[in-house]
Design an enzyme around this catalytic site. Structure first.
Site, PDB file in Angstrom:
ATOM      1  N   ASN A   1      48.332  87.903 102.821  1.00 22.41           N
ATOM      2  CA  ASN A   1      48.718  87.088 101.675  1.00 22.41           C
ATOM      3  C   ASN A   1      47.509  87.040 100.752  1.00 22.41           C
ATOM      4  O   ASN A   1      46.409  86.764 101.215  1.00 22.41           O
ATOM      5  CB  ASN A   1      49.088  85.684 102.174  1.00 22.41           C
ATOM      6  CG  ASN A   1      49.252  84.696 101.050  1.00 22.41           C
ATOM      7  OD1 ASN A   1      49.520  85.070  99.912  1.00 22.41           O
ATOM      8  ND2 ASN A   1      49.097  83.421 101.354  1.00 22.41           N
ATOM      9  N   GLY A   2      47.709  87.328  99.466  1.00 27.71           N
ATOM     10  CA  GLY A   2      46.591  87.312  98.529  1.00 27.71           C
ATOM     11  C   GLY A   2      46.550  88.618  97.754  1.00 27.71           C
ATOM     12  O   GLY A   2      47.523  89.360  97.717  1.00 27.71           O
TER      13      GLY A   2
ATOM     14  N   GLU B   1      64.746  78.745  85.207  1.00 31.57           N
ATOM     15  CA  GLU B   1      64.340  79.360  86.476  1.00 31.57           C
ATOM     16  C   GLU B   1      65.493  79.516  87.449  1.00 31.57           C
ATOM     17  O   GLU B   1      65.515  80.460  88.232  1.00 31.57           O
ATOM     18  CB  GLU B   1      63.139  78.648  87.117  1.00 31.57           C
ATOM     19  CG  GLU B   1      63.374  77.263  87.652  1.00 31.57           C
ATOM     20  CD  GLU B   1      62.106  76.584  88.175  1.00 31.57           C
ATOM     21  OE1 GLU B   1      61.203  77.263  88.672  1.00 31.57           O
ATOM     22  OE2 GLU B   1      62.036  75.348  88.097  1.00 31.57           O
TER      23      GLU B   1
ATOM     24  N   LYS C   1      63.541  74.082  84.371  1.00 32.89           N
ATOM     25  CA  LYS C   1      64.510  74.010  85.472  1.00 32.89           C
ATOM     26  C   LYS C   1      65.697  74.914  85.195  1.00 32.89           C
ATOM     27  O   LYS C   1      66.118  75.686  86.043  1.00 32.89           O
ATOM     28  CB  LYS C   1      65.067  72.591  85.619  1.00 32.89           C
ATOM     29  CG  LYS C   1      64.459  71.497  86.388  1.00 32.89           C
ATOM     30  CD  LYS C   1      64.049  71.659  87.773  1.00 32.89           C
ATOM     31  CE  LYS C   1      62.873  72.550  87.944  1.00 32.89           C
ATOM     32  NZ  LYS C   1      61.571  72.035  88.035  1.00 32.89           N
TER      33      LYS C   1
ATOM     34  N   LYS D   1      57.652  79.542  95.732  1.00 31.46           N
ATOM     35  CA  LYS D   1      57.303  78.128  95.593  1.00 31.46           C
ATOM     36  C   LYS D   1      55.790  77.914  95.595  1.00 31.46           C
ATOM     37  O   LYS D   1      55.291  77.013  94.931  1.00 31.46           O
ATOM     38  CB  LYS D   1      57.937  77.324  96.729  1.00 31.46           C
ATOM     39  CG  LYS D   1      57.698  75.845  96.575  1.00 31.46           C
ATOM     40  CD  LYS D   1      58.875  75.034  96.928  1.00 31.46           C
ATOM     41  CE  LYS D   1      58.693  73.586  96.556  1.00 31.46           C
ATOM     42  NZ  LYS D   1      59.047  73.333  95.156  1.00 31.46           N
TER      43      LYS D   1
ATOM     44  N   HIS E   1      60.953  74.988  61.027  1.00 39.30           N
ATOM     45  CA  HIS E   1      59.898  75.936  60.647  1.00 39.30           C
ATOM     46  C   HIS E   1      60.129  77.321  61.243  1.00 39.30           C
ATOM     47  O   HIS E   1      59.184  78.081  61.404  1.00 39.30           O
ATOM     48  CB  HIS E   1      58.525  75.377  61.023  1.00 39.30           C
ATOM     49  CG  HIS E   1      58.237  74.083  60.335  1.00 39.30           C
ATOM     50  ND1 HIS E   1      58.057  73.998  58.970  1.00 39.30           N
ATOM     51  CD2 HIS E   1      58.163  72.817  60.807  1.00 39.30           C
ATOM     52  CE1 HIS E   1      57.864  72.730  58.634  1.00 39.30           C
ATOM     53  NE2 HIS E   1      57.928  71.991  59.732  1.00 39.30           N
TER      54      HIS E   1
ATOM     55  N   TRP F   1      56.071  88.219  98.528  1.00 36.61           N
ATOM     56  CA  TRP F   1      56.265  88.109  97.076  1.00 36.61           C
ATOM     57  C   TRP F   1      55.424  89.232  96.495  1.00 36.61           C
ATOM     58  O   TRP F   1      54.197  89.212  96.580  1.00 36.61           O
ATOM     59  CB  TRP F   1      55.781  86.750  96.576  1.00 36.61           C
ATOM     60  CG  TRP F   1      56.117  86.514  95.136  1.00 36.61           C
ATOM     61  CD1 TRP F   1      57.306  86.073  94.636  1.00 36.61           C
ATOM     62  CD2 TRP F   1      55.256  86.707  94.002  1.00 36.61           C
ATOM     63  NE1 TRP F   1      57.240  85.990  93.269  1.00 36.61           N
ATOM     64  CE2 TRP F   1      56.000  86.373  92.845  1.00 36.61           C
ATOM     65  CE3 TRP F   1      53.949  87.141  93.853  1.00 36.61           C
ATOM     66  CZ2 TRP F   1      55.467  86.447  91.570  1.00 36.61           C
ATOM     67  CZ3 TRP F   1      53.409  87.221  92.575  1.00 36.61           C
ATOM     68  CH2 TRP F   1      54.175  86.868  91.445  1.00 36.61           C
TER      69      TRP F   1
ATOM     70  N   GLU G   1      60.280  70.281  80.857  1.00 36.68           N
ATOM     71  CA  GLU G   1      60.589  70.378  82.279  1.00 36.68           C
ATOM     72  C   GLU G   1      62.073  70.742  82.494  1.00 36.68           C
ATOM     73  O   GLU G   1      62.403  71.598  83.305  1.00 36.68           O
ATOM     74  CB  GLU G   1      60.227  69.044  82.968  1.00 36.68           C
ATOM     75  CG  GLU G   1      60.617  68.928  84.431  1.00 36.68           C
ATOM     76  CD  GLU G   1      60.100  70.055  85.318  1.00 36.68           C
ATOM     77  OE1 GLU G   1      59.228  70.816  84.894  1.00 36.68           O
ATOM     78  OE2 GLU G   1      60.619  70.190  86.437  1.00 36.68           O
TER      79      GLU G   1
ATOM     80  N   CYS H   1      53.679  84.635  99.575  1.00 38.73           N
ATOM     81  CA  CYS H   1      53.836  85.343 100.846  1.00 38.73           C
ATOM     82  C   CYS H   1      53.682  84.343 101.989  1.00 38.73           C
ATOM     83  O   CYS H   1      52.827  83.468 101.950  1.00 38.73           O
ATOM     84  CB  CYS H   1      52.853  86.472 101.058  1.00 38.73           C
ATOM     85  SG  CYS H   1      52.986  87.765  99.831  1.00 38.73           S
TER      86      CYS H   1
ATOM     87  N   ARG I   1      57.973  80.861 100.113  1.00 40.88           N
ATOM     88  CA  ARG I   1      56.714  81.384  99.581  1.00 40.88           C
ATOM     89  C   ARG I   1      56.881  82.768  98.962  1.00 40.88           C
ATOM     90  O   ARG I   1      55.954  83.305  98.349  1.00 40.88           O
ATOM     91  CB  ARG I   1      55.674  81.458 100.697  1.00 40.88           C
ATOM     92  CG  ARG I   1      55.409  80.119 101.361  1.00 40.88           C
ATOM     93  CD  ARG I   1      54.398  80.273 102.466  1.00 40.88           C
ATOM     94  NE  ARG I   1      53.109  80.628 101.944  1.00 40.88           N
ATOM     95  CZ  ARG I   1      52.136  79.776 101.653  1.00 40.88           C
ATOM     96  NH1 ARG I   1      52.316  78.498 101.839  1.00 40.88           N
ATOM     97  NH2 ARG I   1      50.992  80.195 101.190  1.00 40.88           N
TER      98      ARG I   1
END
Ligand code: G6P
Length: 608
Positions: free
Chosen positions: A100-101, A486, A483, A603, A502, A76, A479, A2, A27
């Site tokens: 925010n939180g 996402e 990428k 982010k 396996h 968010w 990584e 947020c 955010r």
């Protein structure tokens, strides 16, 4: 998570808030809203909607709402779905709030204050607004103080009271708020990105302090009502570096910036061919007095930690654990005063990483953080900081932050090896020389990016893809796979290729896309055998291979092949990462997706 903005000054607040929200959108971008306060004669006006800031802009078109004071929010979602009602700001009685939180005890508060029938959203924030309103008897400070004593969880609350036009209040616990007073007025925000168009000077609002901003300036008080002096800092963000610079997406710009970002990060930290952290004020004892290392981090930063682990173990023969920060403290980790905890974070605000760091410190560990955003919470909490000099990273998918984190880790490993005598001076010179070569090698990969673009077309319509490799190649692929999934929404799994047989190999059928990375001499033969195993089951393999390990005479039936410029094996992660970033980028772009703002993500993650 947020983004929050508040403004009071001579300018039109609406314009300032909307522009700032655009900068803070990384955010969170589920919904956006503003509240404008234009004086006693008008009630506070709230404009909000589900969707992006661009949707809010449209919503604001034609609205006469004026005023030079206001607050804004880009969300968010945590509590309640993505809809207009759940968008911030929230109003309850006299109180208008953005948050925010997470207010963890919002249900108990609802019951205690009998709020159920009066709320119009499903958010924890509206509950906080209602509690503030409950305590508000004309004294904002008393109401804020009493409210924060009731709240459990993390919060950055920015508040306007109906009968206090032209004044904004803020208070926080853990979730960040920075503020400034400059020629254009007084502003507060979740981070400096929103402020640095106006000034390079800002301060972090201390936890459990009340900030008051009005036309005559800003004031800060602690919870006992004592005035506190803001500790101003200077931001070294160059704002021009926070625009797209002619690229269609921030992600492409940030991928292309990597050679310079690496140069900046290592320059000034090498003296006579040996890494030296005197400029950072990091003492050598922190590296010599520890017996083990624990890396705590999330997402991409955690993947950088895995590379660091491999390097420290092989160059220093020291025990290293790399932990998801969100899991760390719940696993009763063994930490003592001989432990060096390294927190890695681009934003420096990831709450799981911050909490893991605090936990380790409580157990006696010494701490070092690797951070991109100067003055961020994790940097402030650590004993010492090594900053990555990547500059602002705006795209949600991290690229230049990751490779600069790696650069710092390479420097750190060489410094430790020098101090602990586990590498000879000649070996360190060679190692550091190779690091200095990284920018040029990356440039060579970037110059051939259109070849990678061609491979992207082959996996565009895939539902699933596999990425296989071993050792450091596996770390790179973890990584690379993050990428790809996402930003392209293709289900992608990175597998240690020796482990495929396996179970997972059951999923390989005709034309299943497999991306393989082969850069490590000691694993080359085994990795090639594993690739043959999937090829013989019909997989369509795209290979990224160290140039000198590629034999032209060998197999030809690749779906795509890209040779990575030769470096020492332990540095191959650098060119390989750039190649995989480009692959993910082109897939996302060609699918017509919003590369910089993938769905459901943010982010900066400031909820646990
Ligand atoms: C979010 C971002 C990731 C990032 C992770 C950790 O999930 O979308 O790109 O790797 O947070 O962030 P940090 O700021 O701590 O590096």
């Amino acid at each position: 998570m947020c983004g929050i903005i508040g403004y009071i000054g001579p300018k039109e607040a609406k314009d300032i808030l909307l522009d700032a929200l655009e900068l803070l959108e990384y955010r969170g971008y589920d919904s956006a809203g503003i509240a404008l306060n234009s004086g006693f004669e008008n009630p506070i006006e709230v404009l909000k909607c589900a969707g992006r800031v661009s949707d809010l802009r449209k919503r604001c078109e034609g609205d006469k709402g004026k005023g030079n004071c206001g607050i804004g929010h880009t969300r968010w979602a945590t509590h309640g779905g993505v809809c207009d009602e759940n968008a911030h700001p929230h109003q309850f009685g006299n109180v208008t709030v953005v948050h925010n939180g997470i207010i963890e005890n919002y249900k108990e508060l609802m019951e205690h204050y009998h709020l159920a029938g009066d709320l119009t959203s499903q958010t924890d924030t509206e509950v906080a607004a209602a509690v503030l309103n409950h305590f508000y008897q004309g004294d904002p400070y008393a109401a804020i103080r009493k409210t924060v004593l009731k709240l459990k969880g993390t919060f950055a609350l920015v508040i306007m009271f109906e009968d206090r036009p032209g004044t904004i209040y803020a208070v926080r616990n853990v979730s960040p708020i920075v503020a400034t007073c400059c020629e254009e007025g007084c502003m507060l925000a979740s981070d400096v990105t929103a402020l640095c168009r106006f000034t390079n000077s800002y301060f972090v609002v201390p936890e459990f302090h009340v900030l008051e901003m009005n036309e005559s300036g800003l004031k800060l008080y602690d919870m006992s009502g004592e005035e506190a002096i803001p500790q101003y800092m200077t931001v070294d963000w160059d704002v021009s570096r926070a625009d797209k610079g002619g690229y269609p997406f921030y992600m492409e710009k940030e991928i292309m910036e990597q050679p310079d970002a690496i140069r900046r990060t290592i320059e000034g930290r090498i003296v006579n061919g040996i890494p030296d952290f005197s400029v950072d004020g990091v003492p050598d004892e922190i590296f010599t007095e520890c017996e083990r290392v624990i890396v705590v981090a999330c997402g991409t930063a955690m993947h950088a930690g895995l590379v660091g682990q491999a390097l420290i173990q092989s160059k220093l023969r020291m025990h290293v654990d790399v932990e998801y920060a969100s899991e760390f403290m719940y696993a009763d980790p063994v930490v003592d005063d001989k432990t060096l905890v390294i927190a890695i974070s681009q934003s420096g605000e990831t709450i799981d990483t911050l909490e893991a760091l605090k936990y380790a410190k409580k157990q006696g560990a010494r701490s070092l953080s690797i951070i991109n955003v100067r003055g961020a919470s994790i940097a402030r909490e650590s004993d010492y900081v090594l900053y990555t000099l990547a500059g602002p990273e705006i795209a949600v998918a991290s690229t230049k932050a990751y490779t600069t984190q790696l650069a710092v880790l390479y420097l750190m490993v060489a410094r430790m090896a020098y101090l602990r005598g586990t590498m000879s001076i000649e070996e360190i010179h060679e190692f550091v020389g190779e690091l200095a070569r990284v920018p040029k090698v990356m440039e060579s990969v970037l110059s051939r990016r259109q070849d990678i673009h061609k491979f992207a077309r082959a996996i565009l319509n895939a539902k699933d893809a596999f990425m296989i490799g071993r050792g450091l190649d596996y770390s790179i692929l973890l990584e690379g796979s993050l990428k790809l999934k996402e930003i392209s929404y293709i289900h992608t799994e990175a597998y240690a290729s020796g482990e495929l047989k396996h179970g997972t190999i059951a999923l390989i059928t005709e034309n299943t896309p497999v991306i393989a990375v082969v850069t490590q001499k000691k694993l080359h033969d085994k990795e090639m055998s594993n690739i043959r195993e999937v090829k013989s089951r019909g997989a369509s393999v795209t290979l990224f291979i160290k140039e000198s390990y590629f034999s032209q005479e060998g197999e030809q039936d690749w779906s795509g092949i890209f040779t990575l410029p030769d470096m020492l094996d332990e540095f191959m992660v650098m060119p390989a990462s750039v190649a995989l970033q480009l692959l993910a980028y082109y897939v996302s772009m060609d699918k017509g997706l919003d590369v910089d703002k993938p769905r459901n993500l943010a982010k900066v993650v400031t909820v646990e």
